[in-house]
Motif scaffolding. Sequence first.
Motif, PDB file in Angstrom:
ATOM      1  N   TYR A   1      -3.930   7.296   2.333  1.00  0.00           N
ATOM      2  CA  TYR A   1      -2.972   6.477   1.601  1.00  0.00           C
ATOM      3  C   TYR A   1      -2.815   5.131   2.305  1.00  0.00           C
ATOM      4  CZ  TYR A   1      -1.703  10.300  -1.464  1.00  0.00           C
ATOM      5  OH  TYR A   1      -1.730  11.291  -2.420  1.00  0.00           O
ATOM      6  N   TYR A   2      -2.895   4.072   1.504  1.00  0.00           N
ATOM      7  CA  TYR A   2      -2.797   2.721   2.021  1.00  0.00           C
ATOM      8  C   TYR A   2      -1.615   2.002   1.374  1.00  0.00           C
ATOM      9  CZ  TYR A   2      -7.698   3.441   3.343  1.00  0.00           C
ATOM     10  OH  TYR A   2      -8.869   3.924   3.889  1.00  0.00           O
ATOM     11  N   CYS A   3      -0.922   1.209   2.165  1.00  0.00           N
ATOM     12  CA  CYS A   3       0.044   0.292   1.570  1.00  0.00           C
ATOM     13  C   CYS A   3      -0.573  -1.100   1.529  1.00  0.00           C
ATOM     14  CB  CYS A   3       1.368   0.287   2.324  1.00  0.00           C
ATOM     15  SG  CYS A   3       1.312  -0.345   4.002  1.00  0.00           S
ATOM     16  N   ALA A   4      -0.095  -1.894   0.581  1.00  0.00           N
ATOM     17  CA  ALA A   4      -0.656  -3.217   0.361  1.00  0.00           C
ATOM     18  C   ALA A   4       0.446  -4.167  -0.067  1.00  0.00           C
ATOM     19  CB  ALA A   4      -1.750  -3.152  -0.694  1.00  0.00           C
ATOM     20  N   ALA A   5       0.220  -5.452   0.172  1.00  0.00           N
ATOM     21  CA  ALA A   5       1.220  -6.467  -0.130  1.00  0.00           C
ATOM     22  C   ALA A   5       0.585  -7.676  -0.799  1.00  0.00           C
ATOM     23  CB  ALA A   5       1.930  -6.912   1.146  1.00  0.00           C
ATOM     24  N   VAL A   6       1.346  -8.268  -1.708  1.00  0.00           N
ATOM     25  CA  VAL A   6       0.939  -9.520  -2.336  1.00  0.00           C
ATOM     26  C   VAL A   6       2.178 -10.381  -2.488  1.00  0.00           C
ATOM     27  CG1 VAL A   6       1.141  -8.538  -4.675  1.00  0.00           C
ATOM     28  CG2 VAL A   6      -0.238 -10.597  -4.289  1.00  0.00           C
ATOM     29  N   LEU A   7       2.038 -11.667  -2.212  1.00  0.00           N
ATOM     30  CA  LEU A   7       3.170 -12.583  -2.289  1.00  0.00           C
ATOM     31  C   LEU A   7       3.571 -12.792  -3.737  1.00  0.00           C
ATOM     32  CD1 LEU A   7       5.017 -14.454  -0.630  1.00  0.00           C
ATOM     33  CD2 LEU A   7       3.344 -16.284  -1.024  1.00  0.00           C
ATOM     34  N   GLY A   8       4.854 -12.626  -4.006  1.00  0.00           N
ATOM     35  CA  GLY A   8       5.358 -12.809  -5.356  1.00  0.00           C
ATOM     36  C   GLY A   8       5.122 -11.578  -6.209  1.00  0.00           C
ATOM     37  N   TRP A   9       4.589 -11.837  -7.382  1.00  0.00           N
ATOM     38  CA  TRP A   9       4.310 -10.732  -8.306  1.00  0.00           C
ATOM     39  C   TRP A   9       3.053 -11.040  -9.097  1.00  0.00           C
ATOM     40  CZ3 TRP A   9       5.604  -5.945  -8.794  1.00  0.00           C
ATOM     41  CH2 TRP A   9       5.366  -5.280  -9.998  1.00  0.00           C
TER      42      TRP A   9
ATOM     43  N   ALA B   1       5.531  -8.274  -3.351  1.00  0.00           N
ATOM     44  CA  ALA B   1       5.384  -7.024  -4.089  1.00  0.00           C
ATOM     45  C   ALA B   1       4.543  -6.086  -3.231  1.00  0.00           C
ATOM     46  CB  ALA B   1       4.715  -7.273  -5.426  1.00  0.00           C
ATOM     47  N   MET B   2       4.883  -4.826  -3.279  1.00  0.00           N
ATOM     48  CA  MET B   2       4.214  -3.836  -2.437  1.00  0.00           C
ATOM     49  C   MET B   2       3.629  -2.720  -3.292  1.00  0.00           C
ATOM     50  SD  MET B   2       4.726  -5.045   0.602  1.00  0.00           S
ATOM     51  CE  MET B   2       4.181  -3.632   1.567  1.00  0.00           C
ATOM     52  N   GLY B   3       2.534  -2.197  -2.816  1.00  0.00           N
ATOM     53  CA  GLY B   3       1.903  -1.102  -3.541  1.00  0.00           C
ATOM     54  C   GLY B   3       1.383  -0.028  -2.610  1.00  0.00           C
ATOM     55  N   TRP B   4       1.225   1.142  -3.175  1.00  0.00           N
ATOM     56  CA  TRP B   4       0.549   2.254  -2.498  1.00  0.00           C
ATOM     57  C   TRP B   4      -0.721   2.579  -3.283  1.00  0.00           C
ATOM     58  CZ3 TRP B   4       1.705   4.140   2.171  1.00  0.00           C
ATOM     59  CH2 TRP B   4       3.003   4.002   2.672  1.00  0.00           C
ATOM     60  N   PHE B   5      -1.792   2.771  -2.549  1.00  0.00           N
ATOM     61  CA  PHE B   5      -3.059   3.202  -3.104  1.00  0.00           C
ATOM     62  C   PHE B   5      -3.544   4.403  -2.308  1.00  0.00           C
ATOM     63  CE2 PHE B   5      -4.363  -0.199  -6.047  1.00  0.00           C
ATOM     64  CZ  PHE B   5      -3.371  -1.124  -5.778  1.00  0.00           C
ATOM     65  N   ARG B   6      -4.499   5.120  -2.865  1.00  0.00           N
ATOM     66  CA  ARG B   6      -5.082   6.232  -2.122  1.00  0.00           C
ATOM     67  C   ARG B   6      -6.569   6.311  -2.410  1.00  0.00           C
ATOM     68  NH1 ARG B   6      -2.165  11.332  -5.251  1.00  0.00           N
ATOM     69  NH2 ARG B   6      -3.288  11.169  -7.236  1.00  0.00           N
ATOM     70  N   GLN B   7      -7.267   6.870  -1.447  1.00  0.00           N
ATOM     71  CA  GLN B   7      -8.712   7.006  -1.569  1.00  0.00           C
ATOM     72  C   GLN B   7      -9.139   8.360  -1.033  1.00  0.00           C
ATOM     73  OE1 GLN B   7     -10.993   3.826   0.223  1.00  0.00           O
ATOM     74  NE2 GLN B   7     -12.761   4.280  -1.075  1.00  0.00           N
TER      75      GLN B   7
END
Length: 126
Positions: free
Chosen positions: A95-103, A34-40
Motif C-alpha cells: 500500500y502506497y500513499c501519494a500526494a498532489v498539490l491542490g486537486w 489531495a492525498m490518495g492510497w494505492f495498492r499493488q
Amino acid sequence: QVQLVESGGGLVQAGGSLRLSCAASGRTTFSMYAMGWFRQAPGKERKFVAAISGINGVTYYADSVKGRFTISRDNAKNTLYLQMNSLNTEDTAVYYCAAVLGWVATVGESKSYDYWGQGTQVTVSS
C-alpha cells in the motif's frame, strides 16, 4: 517537496482490521495537498484505493473497498490514514500513499500524483 512515510502494515487474518498511516513532512502545508492510497499486488498494476481532498475532506473510494475502508486525514498532525476492515485475501498488496498539490479530477489515476511513499506491506491470510 513532500516526503511521505507509510506505516501500519502487517499480517492479519481474513476478517480482521488494520490501520495504515502516512506521515508527511517537508517545507509545505499538508492541507494544500489531495492525498490518495494505492495498492499493488505482486505481478499486477498499481490500483487506486481511496482519495481525500485537502481542506474539505471529500472522499472517494474504489468500488472494491467501499464500505470496508475509510480514508481520513489529520491536517494538524500532517498524517493520512486508511482504516481497513473486513479484510480478505484479495486485499494483500503493498500500500502506497501519494500526494498532489491542490486537486485533480483524476484522483483515481496514479499518474495524477507527484509524491509517493515507499509503501507498506499488507498480507491477509485465509
